[in-house]
Enzyme design. Structure first.
Site, PDB file in Angstrom:
ATOM      1  N   ARG A   1      -6.640  -0.600  -7.552  1.00 31.76           N
ATOM      2  CA  ARG A   1      -7.265   0.278  -6.716  1.00 31.76           C
ATOM      3  C   ARG A   1      -7.121   1.412  -7.631  1.00 31.76           C
ATOM      4  O   ARG A   1      -6.399   1.832  -8.329  1.00 31.76           O
ATOM      5  CB  ARG A   1      -6.326   0.731  -5.458  1.00 31.76           C
ATOM      6  CG  ARG A   1      -6.299  -0.611  -4.476  1.00 31.76           C
ATOM      7  CD  ARG A   1      -5.494  -0.282  -3.182  1.00 31.76           C
ATOM      8  NE  ARG A   1      -6.314   0.640  -2.165  1.00 31.76           N
ATOM      9  CZ  ARG A   1      -5.549   1.346  -1.207  1.00 31.76           C
ATOM     10  NH1 ARG A   1      -4.464   1.169  -1.056  1.00 31.76           N
ATOM     11  NH2 ARG A   1      -6.525   2.164  -0.570  1.00 31.76           N
TER      12      ARG A   1
ATOM     13  N   ASP B   1      -2.464  10.704  -2.783  1.00 34.02           N
ATOM     14  CA  ASP B   1      -2.900   9.484  -3.619  1.00 34.02           C
ATOM     15  C   ASP B   1      -2.869  10.248  -5.226  1.00 34.02           C
ATOM     16  O   ASP B   1      -2.881   9.258  -6.174  1.00 34.02           O
ATOM     17  CB  ASP B   1      -3.833   9.098  -3.105  1.00 34.02           C
ATOM     18  CG  ASP B   1      -3.582   8.047  -1.871  1.00 34.02           C
ATOM     19  OD1 ASP B   1      -3.689   8.516  -0.875  1.00 34.02           O
ATOM     20  OD2 ASP B   1      -3.261   6.707  -1.981  1.00 34.02           O
TER      21      ASP B   1
ATOM     22  N   GLN C   1      -3.286   2.713   9.683  1.00 33.75           N
ATOM     23  CA  GLN C   1      -1.818   2.955   9.004  1.00 33.75           C
ATOM     24  C   GLN C   1      -1.156   3.788   9.835  1.00 33.75           C
ATOM     25  O   GLN C   1       0.190   3.910   9.986  1.00 33.75           O
ATOM     26  CB  GLN C   1      -2.174   3.781   7.674  1.00 33.75           C
ATOM     27  CG  GLN C   1      -2.581   2.658   6.650  1.00 33.75           C
ATOM     28  CD  GLN C   1      -4.062   2.824   6.519  1.00 33.75           C
ATOM     29  OE1 GLN C   1      -4.751   3.164   7.275  1.00 33.75           O
ATOM     30  NE2 GLN C   1      -4.476   2.698   5.064  1.00 33.75           N
TER      31      GLN C   1
ATOM     32  N   ARG D   1       0.682  -0.983  -0.053  1.00 31.16           N
ATOM     33  CA  ARG D   1       0.072   0.033  -0.023  1.00 31.16           C
ATOM     34  C   ARG D   1       1.088   1.239   0.120  1.00 31.16           C
ATOM     35  O   ARG D   1       2.062   1.220   0.043  1.00 31.16           O
ATOM     36  CB  ARG D   1      -0.885  -0.034   1.308  1.00 31.16           C
ATOM     37  CG  ARG D   1      -0.017  -0.210   2.457  1.00 31.16           C
ATOM     38  CD  ARG D   1      -0.683   0.432   3.693  1.00 31.16           C
ATOM     39  NE  ARG D   1      -0.592   1.791   3.635  1.00 31.16           N
ATOM     40  CZ  ARG D   1       0.434   2.739   3.784  1.00 31.16           C
ATOM     41  NH1 ARG D   1       1.589   2.322   3.974  1.00 31.16           N
ATOM     42  NH2 ARG D   1       0.375   4.159   3.715  1.00 31.16           N
ATOM     43  N   GLY D   2       0.173   2.394  -0.212  1.00 35.56           N
ATOM     44  CA  GLY D   2       0.807   3.653  -0.551  1.00 35.56           C
ATOM     45  C   GLY D   2       1.162   3.964  -1.727  1.00 35.56           C
ATOM     46  O   GLY D   2       1.530   3.196  -2.619  1.00 35.56           O
ATOM     47  N   ALA D   3       0.741   5.187  -2.295  1.00 36.74           N
ATOM     48  CA  ALA D   3       0.841   5.525  -3.543  1.00 36.74           C
ATOM     49  C   ALA D   3       2.056   5.236  -4.151  1.00 36.74           C
ATOM     50  O   ALA D   3       2.204   4.569  -5.114  1.00 36.74           O
ATOM     51  CB  ALA D   3       0.291   6.994  -3.548  1.00 36.74           C
TER      52      ALA D   3
ATOM     53  N   ASN E   1      -6.338  12.211  -0.610  1.00 34.97           N
ATOM     54  CA  ASN E   1      -5.545  11.610   0.223  1.00 34.97           C
ATOM     55  C   ASN E   1      -6.548  10.816   1.320  1.00 34.97           C
ATOM     56  O   ASN E   1      -7.764  10.711   1.070  1.00 34.97           O
ATOM     57  CB  ASN E   1      -4.594  12.502   1.048  1.00 34.97           C
ATOM     58  CG  ASN E   1      -3.493  11.865   1.665  1.00 34.97           C
ATOM     59  OD1 ASN E   1      -2.758  11.261   1.125  1.00 34.97           O
ATOM     60  ND2 ASN E   1      -3.409  12.147   3.112  1.00 34.97           N
ATOM     61  N   LYS E   2      -5.796   9.953   2.068  1.00 35.54           N
ATOM     62  CA  LYS E   2      -6.415   9.130   3.083  1.00 35.54           C
ATOM     63  C   LYS E   2      -7.649  10.169   3.737  1.00 35.54           C
ATOM     64  O   LYS E   2      -7.671  11.168   4.147  1.00 35.54           O
ATOM     65  CB  LYS E   2      -5.540   8.801   4.300  1.00 35.54           C
ATOM     66  CG  LYS E   2      -6.154   7.948   5.250  1.00 35.54           C
ATOM     67  CD  LYS E   2      -6.978   6.700   4.544  1.00 35.54           C
ATOM     68  CE  LYS E   2      -5.905   5.985   3.556  1.00 35.54           C
ATOM     69  NZ  LYS E   2      -6.664   4.821   2.763  1.00 35.54           N
TER      70      LYS E   2
HETATM   71  C1  LIG Z   1       3.038   8.350   0.526  1.00 36.89           C
HETATM   72  S1  LIG Z   1       1.717   7.255   0.698  1.00 36.89           S
HETATM   73  C2  LIG Z   1       0.299   8.240  -0.107  1.00 36.89           C
HETATM   74  C3  LIG Z   1      -0.924   7.744   0.466  1.00 36.89           C
HETATM   75  O1  LIG Z   1      -1.390   6.330   0.487  1.00 36.89           O
HETATM   76  C4  LIG Z   1      -1.998   6.119   1.600  1.00 36.89           C
HETATM   77  O2  LIG Z   1      -3.150   5.222   1.287  1.00 36.89           O
HETATM   78  P1  LIG Z   1      -3.327   3.657   1.578  1.00 36.89           P
HETATM   79  O3  LIG Z   1      -2.694   3.463   2.810  1.00 36.89           O
HETATM   80  O4  LIG Z   1      -4.967   3.274   1.548  1.00 36.89           O
HETATM   81  O5  LIG Z   1      -2.549   2.975   0.405  1.00 36.89           O
HETATM   82  C5  LIG Z   1      -2.484   7.231   2.249  1.00 36.89           C
HETATM   83  O6  LIG Z   1      -3.455   7.847   1.634  1.00 36.89           O
HETATM   84  C6  LIG Z   1      -1.132   8.058   2.104  1.00 36.89           C
HETATM   85  O7  LIG Z   1      -1.100   9.370   2.606  1.00 36.89           O
END
Ligand SMILES: CSC[C@H]1O[C@H](OP(=O)(O)O)[C@H](O)[C@@H]1O
EC number: 5.3.1.23
Length: 327
Positions: free
Chosen positions: A75, A220, A179, A34-36, A230-231
């Site tokens: 996703r 994201d 997270q 996960r993570g963009a 973003n989240k």
């Molecule tokens: C640098 S990570 C960017 C972004 O991705 C995360 O989402 P997820 O945990 O659902 O993949 C989160 O929005 C981070 O801020």
């Protein structure tokens, strides 16, 4: 492909051995990966995975391309996943070695980008606040675990800490998948950076009470006008910063900027299973009739974004500059 399973951190360190495209799609969809920016890297290496599986199983080109499409579409919100796939896809005809080399180069470039944007953001913050230790708030995880290295939001915090200019970090736990408490606190603890974990509902009062100097988050997808996906919960942090006159800093590599998307209204927000909200550790915490509502992201309008820090330079959307100024 071997990936760290982020679903079981920090309690366990386990790795997933991924040999098929369907396994990578599952890992992305369940946030094992996960993570963009990390999704961009996974997408690029996913093309190699598809080529290997196609050769092993005798797939047609159409079957191989459909598997690559499945990875790309695993996703919808983080632009990086599709970006990573499409960056290396044109090299498929040149063979596996060319795609693998391009994927490795993409990962190295992401880490370098994160270090550069972190330096630029730290310079901006210290110029704004004067050369003193700062107090930060962050939401979700935008650290090493969400990138190919160094981190974005946490990269800025690491840079400030390296300059001895970071006093404390307020970490939003970031429901429902935590997270923040599971991953960001884990990274900060590893680095010996002072922090505390708070419920997401405390973010606004932490900011309005002046317990922090700024908030820093990842992204994201950043639209051409500076709107930021973003989240979920980031918008609330941004609004609290806005009414308090404190900066909201968005730290993201240029691969997160999507100039093809004009505004935040055009960004698809991933709707995740409602049970992630109402079922915790296998136990339901709401009446059976109560369904969970679970948008994984929200969009912060550009007017509430003080700074977007990329490796190409800084944008100040709330002051009228746009990502297109760096194109
Ligand atoms: C640098 S990570 C960017 C972004 O991705 C995360 O989402 P997820 O945990 O659902 O993949 C989160 O929005 C981070 O801020």
């Amino acid at each position: 492909m071997v990936v760290l399973d982020q679903r079981v951190l920090p309690g366990a360190t386990e790795h997933l051995k991924i040999g098929e495209c369907a396994q990578l799609v599952e890992a992305i969809a369940t946030l094992a990966v996960r993570g963009a920016p990390a999704l961009g890297v996974a997408g690029a290496f996913g093309v190699v995975l598809a080529m290997d599986e196609a050769a092993r199983k005798g797939w047609t080109e159409a079957e191989r391309d459909a598997a690559i499409d499945g990875i790309r579409d695993a996703r919808p919100t983080a632009v990086n996943l599709a970006w990573g796939v499409e960056r290396v896809r044109p090299l498929v005809a040149a063979g596996r070695d060319a795609v693998l080399a391009a994927a490795r180069e993409l990962a190295e470039a992401d880490t370098a980008a994160n270090r550069e944007l972190s330096r630029l953001a730290a310079d901006w913050l210290l110029e704004r606040f004067g050369d003193r230790p700062l107090r930060a708030l962050t939401h979700c995880n935008a650290g090493v675990l969400a990138t190919s290295g160094w981190g974005t939001a946490l990269g800025v915090l690491r840079e400030l800490a390296a300059r001895d200019r970071l006093e404390h970090v307020h970490v939003d736990e970031t429901r429902p998948l935590l997270q923040g408490s599971r991953l960001t606190a884990y990274e900060l603890a590893q680095e010996g950076i002072a922090h505390s974990v708070q419920v997401d509902g405390a973010a606004a009062s932490t900011i309005v009470r002046g317990l922090v100097d700024f908030a820093v988050v990842g992204a994201d997808r950043i639209a051409a006008n500076g709107d930021v996906a973003n989240k979920v919960g980031t918008l609330g942090v941004a609004l609290a910063c806005h009414v308090s006159g404190l900066p909201l800093v968005v730290a993201a590599p240029w691969s997160t900027v999507d100039l093809e998307t004009a505004t935040g209204e055009d960004i698809e927000i991933e709707e995740r299973p409602g049970d992630e909200v109402v079922v915790i550790g296998g136990e339901r915490f709401a009446p059976e009739v109560s369904q969970g509502f679970n948008p994984a992201f929200d969009v912060t309008p550009a007017r509430f974004v003080s700074l977007i820090a990329t490796e190409r330079g800084l944008v100040e959307p709330s002051a009228g500059t746009r990502p297109t100024d760096l194109a």
